[in-house]
Structures are given as C-alpha cells and as structure tokens.
Design a protein around this motif. Structure first.
Motif, short mmCIF file in Angstrom:
data_model
loop_
_atom_site.label_atom_id
_atom_site.label_comp_id
_atom_site.label_asym_id
_atom_site.label_seq_id
_atom_site.Cartn_x
_atom_site.Cartn_y
_atom_site.Cartn_z
N GLN A 161 -7.25 5.31 -3.30
CA GLN A 161 -7.64 3.90 -3.48
C GLN A 161 -7.45 3.08 -2.21
O GLN A 161 -8.30 2.29 -1.82
CB GLN A 161 -6.83 3.31 -4.63
N ALA A 162 -6.31 3.27 -1.54
CA ALA A 162 -5.98 2.44 -0.38
C ALA A 162 -6.42 3.07 0.93
O ALA A 162 -6.60 2.37 1.93
CB ALA A 162 -4.47 2.17 -0.35
N GLY A 163 -6.55 4.40 0.97
CA GLY A 163 -7.00 5.10 2.17
C GLY A 163 -5.85 5.61 3.01
O GLY A 163 -4.69 5.18 2.86
N PRO A 164 -6.14 6.54 3.93
CA PRO A 164 -5.09 7.22 4.70
C PRO A 164 -4.31 6.31 5.64
O PRO A 164 -3.12 6.53 5.85
CB PRO A 164 -5.85 8.31 5.47
N GLU A 165 -4.95 5.29 6.24
CA GLU A 165 -4.21 4.42 7.16
C GLU A 165 -3.13 3.63 6.44
O GLU A 165 -1.99 3.53 6.92
CB GLU A 165 -5.19 3.49 7.88
N LYS A 166 -3.48 3.06 5.30
CA LYS A 166 -2.48 2.35 4.50
C LYS A 166 -1.40 3.30 4.00
O LYS A 166 -0.22 2.96 3.95
CB LYS A 166 -3.16 1.65 3.32
N TYR A 167 -1.82 4.51 3.63
CA TYR A 167 -0.86 5.52 3.15
C TYR A 167 0.18 5.79 4.23
O TYR A 167 1.39 5.81 3.97
CB TYR A 167 -1.61 6.79 2.77
N ASP A 168 -0.29 6.01 5.45
CA ASP A 168 0.63 6.28 6.56
C ASP A 168 1.56 5.10 6.81
O ASP A 168 2.76 5.28 7.06
CB ASP A 168 -0.16 6.58 7.84
N ALA A 169 1.01 3.89 6.72
CA ALA A 169 1.82 2.70 6.97
C ALA A 169 2.88 2.52 5.90
O ALA A 169 4.04 2.18 6.19
CB ALA A 169 0.93 1.46 7.05
N GLU A 215 5.93 0.51 7.25
CA GLU A 215 5.37 -0.48 8.19
C GLU A 215 4.67 -1.60 7.44
O GLU A 215 4.39 -2.65 8.01
CB GLU A 215 4.40 0.21 9.14
N ILE A 216 4.33 -1.37 6.17
CA ILE A 216 3.91 -2.43 5.27
C ILE A 216 4.87 -2.41 4.08
O ILE A 216 5.51 -1.40 3.80
CB ILE A 216 2.46 -2.27 4.78
N LYS A 217 4.98 -3.53 3.42
CA LYS A 217 5.92 -3.64 2.30
C LYS A 217 5.32 -3.06 1.02
O LYS A 217 4.09 -3.00 0.86
CB LYS A 217 6.30 -5.11 2.08
#
Length: 442
Positions: free
Chosen positions: A215-223, A228-230
């Motif tokens: 749903q959120a994608g790999p970049e958000k997953y990594d963050a 790196e994101i809350k």
C-alpha cells in the motif's frame, strides 16, 4: 521456524535453463579447500537457531563442506536468543567461528559491538556474482559486508485448502479486496475464511508488513523500518485501517478475534490442514508447507497450496522476506576455516544440498531451480529470486528487539491489542510510535 512466499510455474522452465549452465559446475570459488582437503585437521564451530529437521539438514551442508575441504564441523543450537548465547560464549572465551544470524537487527548489533570479521575479498566476489544487491545490503553495516544470506524465507504466501476454495466456488484472488470478498463467500459456504495466529505477535507484524509494503511502497517501508518516519504517519494509519477491515470481520476470522488471540502459529496451520478443518486459508511464510506436510500429512501442491499475498489497492504485490546470515566472529578459534565455510555457503553447490533435502529457500540466483524437490517450493523460490531488489526484509526483524522482537511488549503486543480491538487505528499508530521512539532512541 518461528521467525522465518509467487507466481506459479509460468516461465519456470526457461529460468531453470537460463541458470542451469552456471548453477553448480565450473569456477567454484572455494579455493581454500578446492577439494584437496587443505583444511584437514581444522575444526569449524557453527552456532545457529536451528534444531530438529532444520539442524539435521544444515548438517548435510556442513558434511559436504567437510568432504570438500577436510575441515571438521560442529553445530551448536542456540535457541531463539542468539545474541545472549553468543555473547556469553564470547565472554567465556569459547566463541564459535561462524554464527547463523536470523535477524538484520542482531547482525547490526554484533557488528557494532566489534564481534564480526568483515567478509574477505573472495567471499565478497562470490556474493557479488550470486546474490541480488538487496541481500548484500542486508548483510552489510556502514558499507562493510559482514553477513552472507544462506537461507531465506518468503513471507508473502497465503496458504489454502484447494478443496475448501473449490467447494465455495472461488479461485485464488488477484487483489486484496478480492481476497476478502472470496473469504466471505467461503464463510457463507460454512467454513471460516482465515485462521489467524494472534497468540504469536510476530505473525501479526508479518500481516502488517505485507499490507504496508504493497500500500505504501518500498521507499516508505524502508523509512519506517529505519524509524526515519514516525509510526503516526498517515500511511501507517491507512495500513492499520486496511488490516483492521479483516480483523474486525467475524465472518472472516476463524473463531473470531478472541479465538485468534489464543491460536499460535502451528495451531493456525492445523485449523486449515489438520484433521478437522476450521478455516480455508492461513497467511504466513513458505514454512507453512513444512508444518502441513510433516505434521498433518498434506501433499504440497495437491491438498495444500498457496497464492501470492495479493496487491493492496493500486500497489504492487509485496515480497517480504526473512533469512539467516552467516557471519564470522573475531574471537573464533579458527576464523580462517570459518571464512572458508562462509565462502562455500555462498555457492550454489552448498545451497543445492539443503534444497534437495527440503524445507529451504535460497536467495542465491545461481542455484538451479531443479534442485528443489517439488513444484510448489520451486515456484516459491523462483518468486523470491525474480523479485530481485524489490524484496524487503521483515521490518520487525530490522528493528531493535525491544520493539520488533520481544514477546509481550513493543510491536508484538500492540498489534495483539489491535487484533483484540481494531476500532481505532490512529490510537494504535500512536502507541506503536511511543514504543518505537523508546526502542530506537529517537
């Protein structure tokens, strides 16, 4: 087994043919032994979580290394708490030479404590040729390669009873929404849709990770994995909302949420593949097949099969993995022979030994898929390799253990609480963030 997914066989034959020429033959980079027994008289001690059939099958790999190099091996089973056991052995002056580390977070911890030797140039060269970059990255800390991922898990597989789906008149779904729709049709036919292992918090993290990655994608997953994101990010709340749609639907969950919270992982497999079926489907990794086959006598591919965890919304189908990485300890008594073992483990030759024995997936792209003993395992392995750098390692395994890997606390407990009452995803996200901030220290 506990902390341990797929297009079916379309194109499998072509891939086997493409890989076959380089799979197990010429140019074997294990020069330390090279079949001339130059390590004769040396002994390599290996520690890892494996026991039972996994330990027995890994021993076959170690025996093949002995046959090749002359070095003797000894395996020590650590149980689940690898870091504590290895730490105490180091303090006691009895460090193993090689450790099979089951979590990225633990590998990083070992490296930061100065326990690990960087893998040498021969190993790095073999890894560069045989593995996708993502696996090298997960084996590295601050740009230095310390770990070789020998055994992988495919955690994006939904296992089902073909008979149950056939009786309900549904086929394996292509989307997440279709999976829930088909699940309700199954339920209408008299059998619950999903068996959920809520007693084991790690299974719930795997549910979340697949939904989130798609749903959120790999970049958000990594963050999110790196904090790196809350965890209060809108993407987290959205994924929890999506997962909550399944959890709160009593028609979909066998026995409802209360029974799910009292069902452990083996029990969840039993509810689908045991003598008295209570559900048609169970989500977990490729290792479900081992339980269905070994404990309940199911024939994999005939009366137990899987479909890939389907894409959520407009996202892509997720490929979440886990794995065990071989590392060499600085304090090992025989790190030279230990390094030679890791170099051997990086070859398709070593992976083929366990692949033929069963209960194993390799991220080694040079392994001939014909080494696997059945079509379902072969398809799962093909999916893992073909995913290449889009594979994402289990997020909770990347986290500090206090947040992502401890029973009764952190992410495990908070997601169990969410299964108990999925009414307020934003509140759950806030609780996850509070626990994560404490564990990550930021």
């Amino acid at each position: 087994m506990m902390r341990r997914r797929t297009t079916l066989l379309t194109g499998c034959t072509a891939l086997v043919l493409a890989l076959g020429a380089t799979a197990c033959g010429s140019g074997d980079p294990v020069t330390a032994g090279g079949g001339d027994k130059s390590l004769g008289g040396q002994k390599v001690t290996v520690a890892g979580v494996w026991s039972g059939s996994e330990q027995k099958n890994f021993q076959k790999v170690l025996d093949a290394f002995t046959e090749k190099t002359g070095a003797e091996t000894a395996f020590v089973s650590t149980g689940d708490n690898v870091s504590t056991v290895v730490g105490s052995k180091i303090e006691g002056g009895n460090a193993p030479d090689v450790v099979m580390v089951p979590q990225v977070g633990v590998l990083k911890q070992f490296a930061e404590q100065g326990w690990l030797k960087p893998l040498d140039e021969k190993v790095r060269s073999t890894v560069d040729g045989n593995f996708a970059e993502v696996w090298r990255n997960y084996g590295s800390v601050d740009g230095t390669l310390y770990g070789l991922y020998f055994k992988a898990a495919h955690k994006s597989t939904v296992w089902y009873s073909p008979e149950a789906l056939e009786q309900a008149g549904v086929t394996p779904p292509k989307t997440y929404d279709e999976m829930l729709k088909n699940g309700r049709t199954v339920s209408d036919s008299g059998l619950a849709a999903f068996s959920v292992a809520g007693q084991d918090g790690w299974t719930l993290t795997d549910w979340f990770e697949n939904v989130y990655l798609s749903q959120a994608g790999p970049e958000k997953y990594d963050a999110l994995a790196a904090h790196e994101i809350k965890w209060t990010d809108p993407t987290v709340v959205e994924a929890l909302t999506t997962l909550g749609e399944l959890f709160k639907d009593e028609q979909l969950v066998a026995g409802g949420r209360k029974q799910a919270l009292n069902t452990d992982f083996p029990g969840s497999v039993e509810k689908v593949f045991g003598p008295k079926a209570e559900a048609a489907m169970v989500y977990e990794g490729d290792f479900v097949a081992g339980v269905a086959k070994d404990q309940f006598g199911r024939s994999i591919g005939t009366d137990a099969d899987f479909f890939p965890f389907p894409p959520v919304g407009d996202g892509k189908a997720p490929v979440v993995s886990g794995g065990d990485a071989a590392v060499v300890l600085e304090d090992g008594k025989n790190s030279e022979a230990g390094m030679a073992l890791v170099e051997y483990l990086a070859t398709p030759e070593a992976a083929a030994v366990w692949a033929e024995a069963g209960g194993f997936l390799s991220p080694n792209k040079k392994l001939d898929l014909s080494s696997y003993g059945d079509d379902v395992t072969r398809a799962t392995a093909e999916s893992l390799v073909e995913a290449g750098d889009s594979v994402r390692f289990d997020m909770s395994d990347q986290a500090p253990a206090a947040f992502g890997g401890t029973k009764g606390t952190g992410e495990w407990k908070i997601l169990q609480d969410f299964l108990r009452d999925p009414a307020d995803p934003a509140k759950t996200a806030a609780e996850l963030e509070k626990a994560a901030a404490k564990a990550y220290g930021n």
